[in-house]
Write a protein that holds these residues in place. Structure first.
Motif, mmCIF file in Angstrom:
data_model
loop_
_atom_site.group_PDB
_atom_site.id
_atom_site.type_symbol
_atom_site.label_atom_id
_atom_site.label_comp_id
_atom_site.label_asym_id
_atom_site.label_seq_id
_atom_site.Cartn_x
_atom_site.Cartn_y
_atom_site.Cartn_z
ATOM 1 N N GLY A 68 -34.143 38.778 71.908
ATOM 2 C CA GLY A 68 -34.728 38.703 73.241
ATOM 3 C C GLY A 68 -34.493 37.417 73.988
ATOM 4 N N ARG A 69 -33.603 36.595 73.498
ATOM 5 C CA ARG A 69 -33.264 35.340 74.179
ATOM 6 C C ARG A 69 -31.760 35.347 74.461
ATOM 7 N N GLY A 70 -31.133 34.193 74.411
ATOM 8 C CA GLY A 70 -29.706 34.103 74.640
ATOM 9 C C GLY A 70 -29.192 32.753 74.214
ATOM 10 N N PRO A 71 -27.879 32.562 74.235
ATOM 11 C CA PRO A 71 -27.316 31.252 73.918
ATOM 12 C C PRO A 71 -27.465 30.313 75.112
ATOM 13 N N TYR A 72 -28.416 29.383 74.989
ATOM 14 C CA TYR A 72 -28.752 28.478 76.087
ATOM 15 C C TYR A 72 -28.382 27.052 75.699
ATOM 16 N N PHE A 73 -27.953 26.282 76.701
ATOM 17 C CA PHE A 73 -27.447 24.937 76.441
ATOM 18 C C PHE A 73 -27.919 23.950 77.503
ATOM 19 N N TYR A 74 -28.072 22.699 77.072
ATOM 20 C CA TYR A 74 -28.171 21.560 77.984
ATOM 21 C C TYR A 74 -26.804 20.870 77.982
ATOM 22 N N LEU A 75 -26.297 20.555 79.158
ATOM 23 C CA LEU A 75 -24.955 19.996 79.284
ATOM 24 C C LEU A 75 -25.056 18.548 79.755
ATOM 25 N N PRO A 76 -24.671 17.586 78.896
ATOM 26 C CA PRO A 76 -24.920 16.168 79.192
ATOM 27 C C PRO A 76 -23.762 15.437 79.844
ATOM 28 N N LYS A 77 -24.105 14.358 80.530
ATOM 29 C CA LYS A 77 -23.194 13.274 80.940
ATOM 30 C C LYS A 77 -21.990 13.703 81.765
ATOM 31 N N MET A 78 -22.106 14.807 82.474
ATOM 32 C CA MET A 78 -21.007 15.181 83.354
ATOM 33 C C MET A 78 -20.952 14.246 84.554
ATOM 34 N N GLU A 79 -19.747 14.048 85.084
ATOM 35 C CA GLU A 79 -19.569 13.127 86.201
ATOM 36 C C GLU A 79 -19.009 13.800 87.446
ATOM 37 N N SER A 80 -18.713 15.109 87.365
ATOM 38 C CA SER A 80 -18.186 15.786 88.545
ATOM 39 C C SER A 80 -18.320 17.294 88.398
ATOM 40 N N HIS A 81 -18.164 17.980 89.533
ATOM 41 C CA HIS A 81 -18.215 19.444 89.493
ATOM 42 C C HIS A 81 -17.014 20.018 88.761
ATOM 43 N N LEU A 82 -15.923 19.265 88.674
ATOM 44 C CA LEU A 82 -14.756 19.737 87.933
ATOM 45 C C LEU A 82 -15.054 19.802 86.436
ATOM 46 N N GLU A 83 -15.915 18.916 85.960
ATOM 47 C CA GLU A 83 -16.336 18.968 84.567
ATOM 48 C C GLU A 83 -17.268 20.151 84.335
ATOM 49 N N THR A 108 -46.707 31.832 62.907
ATOM 50 C CA THR A 108 -46.551 33.279 63.090
ATOM 51 C C THR A 108 -47.579 33.843 64.051
ATOM 52 N N ASP A 109 -48.389 32.948 64.651
ATOM 53 C CA ASP A 109 -49.487 33.417 65.502
ATOM 54 C C ASP A 109 -49.106 33.525 66.975
ATOM 55 N N ARG A 110 -47.841 33.291 67.315
ATOM 56 C CA ARG A 110 -47.426 33.344 68.716
ATOM 57 C C ARG A 110 -45.905 33.387 68.798
ATOM 58 N N VAL A 111 -45.429 33.643 69.994
ATOM 59 C CA VAL A 111 -43.988 33.592 70.240
ATOM 60 C C VAL A 111 -43.549 32.130 70.212
ATOM 61 N N LEU A 112 -42.480 31.853 69.493
ATOM 62 C CA LEU A 112 -42.021 30.477 69.366
ATOM 63 C C LEU A 112 -41.305 30.021 70.640
ATOM 64 N N PRO A 113 -41.254 28.721 70.873
ATOM 65 C CA PRO A 113 -40.544 28.199 72.049
ATOM 66 C C PRO A 113 -39.082 28.640 72.081
ATOM 67 N N THR A 114 -38.561 28.781 73.278
ATOM 68 C CA THR A 114 -37.150 29.118 73.466
ATOM 69 C C THR A 114 -36.279 27.950 73.030
ATOM 70 N N LEU A 115 -35.228 28.259 72.300
ATOM 71 C CA LEU A 115 -34.330 27.229 71.778
ATOM 72 C C LEU A 115 -33.184 26.977 72.754
ATOM 73 N N ILE A 116 -32.947 25.697 73.044
ATOM 74 C CA ILE A 116 -31.815 25.270 73.866
ATOM 75 C C ILE A 116 -31.073 24.192 73.083
ATOM 76 N N ALA A 117 -29.776 24.348 72.923
ATOM 77 C CA ALA A 117 -28.984 23.365 72.179
ATOM 78 C C ALA A 117 -28.276 22.428 73.145
ATOM 79 N N ARG A 118 -28.222 21.147 72.785
ATOM 80 C CA ARG A 118 -27.462 20.189 73.592
ATOM 81 C C ARG A 118 -26.266 19.685 72.791
ATOM 82 N N PRO A 119 -25.044 20.130 73.146
ATOM 83 C CA PRO A 119 -23.851 19.599 72.497
ATOM 84 C C PRO A 119 -23.570 18.177 72.970
ATOM 85 N N ARG A 120 -22.683 17.522 72.275
ATOM 86 C CA ARG A 120 -22.273 16.174 72.670
ATOM 87 C C ARG A 120 -21.454 16.212 73.960
#
Length: 554
Positions: A220-235, A170-182
């Motif tokens: 004060g944040r947002g829904p942030y994501f890491y997007l894995p294993k893509m193989e093309s811009h179409l993905e 509680t002594d500071r702002v916590l790290p921003t959360l980013i979720a990585r879906p499968r």
């Protein structure tokens, strides 16, 4: 308007029960499950599935077609049809979103409750909560992970384990959360729509977004994501369309979602500009997913003897094709005004051995020094104990929140640079045994529901297991000789596999899964059958599909 209210408003005069016809859960359903996968959330998931699953399957088929072309000797190159995107200096990605301006240290790991608390209490800037390579996708793991993040976002994740209390700082702002879906290739068999499993990507994204997007923005944040294993811009385009649908569905401003794309496939490396372009209103940059990148490099060229690499330990970030990949990623990101994130430090601190620990820290320091000097805007660590040395390096050499202003106009990377396999090193029996040990060790943990496995003071995940088994397959396929002159053929590979399995079983507790892991590994190391992903190969072993709960009754 809440997500639930928006869902009801959107579906009027359509009956939600009609949308949920032929939508069912096949995993355990209890009060905790219903909290995360409510009737309204199920409607949203069904909409995502019916909107995008056919395209997803078409894009996966496109991967197979491209593999067939490479097997016949085709070469990768930058796409001529998107040259206009690469050469246009005018367009940019989105400016950094709240909580994503400074990302100098990102800790990554699974979504169990202990990890969530420890990660958010770490001296880092963001936490990448991983439903993918660091998690074995049992139904319990996926549901409990979503519950843990739900609670963490609301500051109610504290718990006790025995006498030890785990409480958020509680002594500071916590790290921003980013979720990585499968990744796009995986399915979630415990949730079906019209008789077929939902995409695991859409399931993980949809559950997290529907339950948390509005709450994250309120905080004060947002829904942030890491997007894995893509193989093309179409993905990437498919992800962008899913983002737009999701935001429209709950009445959220487009561009609130942000996605950082892991460039961890060799094919995606030729489409970095195009991937940012497709996601530009939602882009939070690119990341060097180094271990998966090596895996993809071996996998896509596995039939070509000119792309055989030496022992894994020799394939460092400074070899030609890896160095070119890093330089191109940084230049591309900074040219488009987005973050260029560095790779994972997987080392585990050694509390039992000061000299060994000093060596670990020096190794991490050298790796992070290379990254910050190259121009990366941040980096990954797998253990909180690596945060101090990493912060020291980045704080000293990057005193600003990021270094996107470093354009790297001096960098010129060609297709040949990205494919340069002039990698010094040898193939040794010791390297074969290490690959077998890492592959078996990770698979055994994964089969027990553990997706992040410490092996020899390194935190191994699916990516390093993939490198291990893919190297073994390719070496055996081409009958390469070891340093000692022994040709690696099927019988030899299976002999060493048997020996390594027996060695690991000797020191393992009762009830271990090494025999099952070895059975599957034997299908992947002889240069014959080859599965696209170990996680797909093993998935049915950890699913518990039973019963059928209609989503309309949730």
């Amino acid at each position: 308007m809440s997500a639930s209210e928006a869902s009801k408003a959107l579906t009027k005069p359509i009956n939600p029960d009609q949308i949920l016809k032929d939508v069912a859960l096949h995993g355990a359903v209890n009060d905790q499950t219903k909290k995360i996968i409510s009737k309204d959330a199920s409607v949203f998931l069904a909409v995502l599935h019916r909107s995008f699953n056919q395209r997803r399957k078409e894009l996966l088929n496109r991967r197979l077609q491209r593999q067939a072309e490479l097997d016949k000797g085709a070469q990768l190159d930058f796409l001529p049809e998107t040259k206009h995107i690469r050469e246009n200096e005018a367009w940019k990605g989105a400016p950094p979103a709240p909580g994503l301006v400074d990302r100098r240290i990102e800790i990554t790991g699974p979504t169990d409750r202990k990890m969530v608390v420890n990660a958010l209490n770490s001296d880092v800037w963001t936490y990448m909560a991983d439903f993918e390579d660091a998690s074995a996708p049992t139904w319990d793991n996926m549901i409990n992970g979503q519950l843990n993040l739900y609670d963490a976002i609301r500051g109610q994740v504290d718990f006790k384990q025995g006498e030890k209390a785990y409480n958020l700082r509680t002594d500071r702002v916590l790290p921003t959360l980013i979720a990585r879906p499968r990744g796009w290739h995986l399915e979630e068999k415990h949730f079906t729509v019209d008789g077929e499993p939902i995409s695991a990507s859409l399931f993980d994204f949809g559950v997290y977004f529907f339950n948390n997007a509005e709450e994250l923005v309120k905080r004060g944040r947002g829904p942030y994501f890491y997007l894995p294993k893509m193989e093309s811009h179409l993905e990437a385009r498919l992800w962008n369309d899913a983002f737009n649908l999701a935001q429209d569905y709950i009445g959220m401003r487009r561009g609130t979602i942000r996605g950082t794309v892991l460039i961890e496939t060799i094919t995606a490396a030729f489409e970095m500009d195009e991937i940012i372009f497709e996601l530009r209103d939602h882009s939070a940059g690119l990341n060097c997913g180094r271990w998966d990148y090596i895996f993809s490099f071996i996998k896509r060229f596995r039939q070509n003897s000119q792309f055989v690499l030496p022992d894994r330990a020799s394939v460092t970030m400074t070899v030609p094709f890896m160095d070119a990949y890093v330089r191109l990623l940084i230049k591309t990101c900074h040219r488009r005004g987005v973050h260029a994130m560095g790779g994972m430090a997987a080392q585990i601190p050694r509390k039992d051995d000061k000299a060994a620990n000093d060596a670990v820290m020096e190794s991490v320091r050298a790796d992070k020094m290379r990254e910050v000097r190259a121009g990366h805007d941040g980096t990954w660590i797998a253990h909180p104990g690596l945060a101090p040395v990493t912060a020291e390096v980045f704080n000293t050499h990057m005193p600003t929140p990021n270094q996107i202003f470093k354009r790297r106009d001096d960098v010129h990377v060609t297709a040949n640079d990205l494919l340069n396999t002039n990698v010094p090193g040898k193939i040794t029996e010791d390297g074969i045994r290490k690959n077998l040990s890492i592959g078996l060790g990770y698979m055994e943990g994964w089969l027990r529901g553990i997706g992040c496995v410490p092996i020899n003071y390194l935190m191994e995940d699916a990516a390093t297991a993939e490198v291990s088994r893919s190297q073994l397959w390719q070496w055996c396929r081409h009958g390469v000789p070891t340093e000692g002159g022994k040709k690696l053929e099927k019988d030899y590979a299976l002999k060493l596999l048997k020996e390594q399995t027996e060695e690991l079983e000797k020191n393992a507790p009762k009830g271990n899964k090494y025999a099952v892991a070895s059975k599957y590994m034997a299908t992947q190391v002889t240069g014959e059958d080859y599965d696209e992903f170990l996680t797909s190969l093993l998935y049915d072993e950890i699913t518990n599909v039973s019963g059928k709960t209609p989503a309309a009754k949730l």
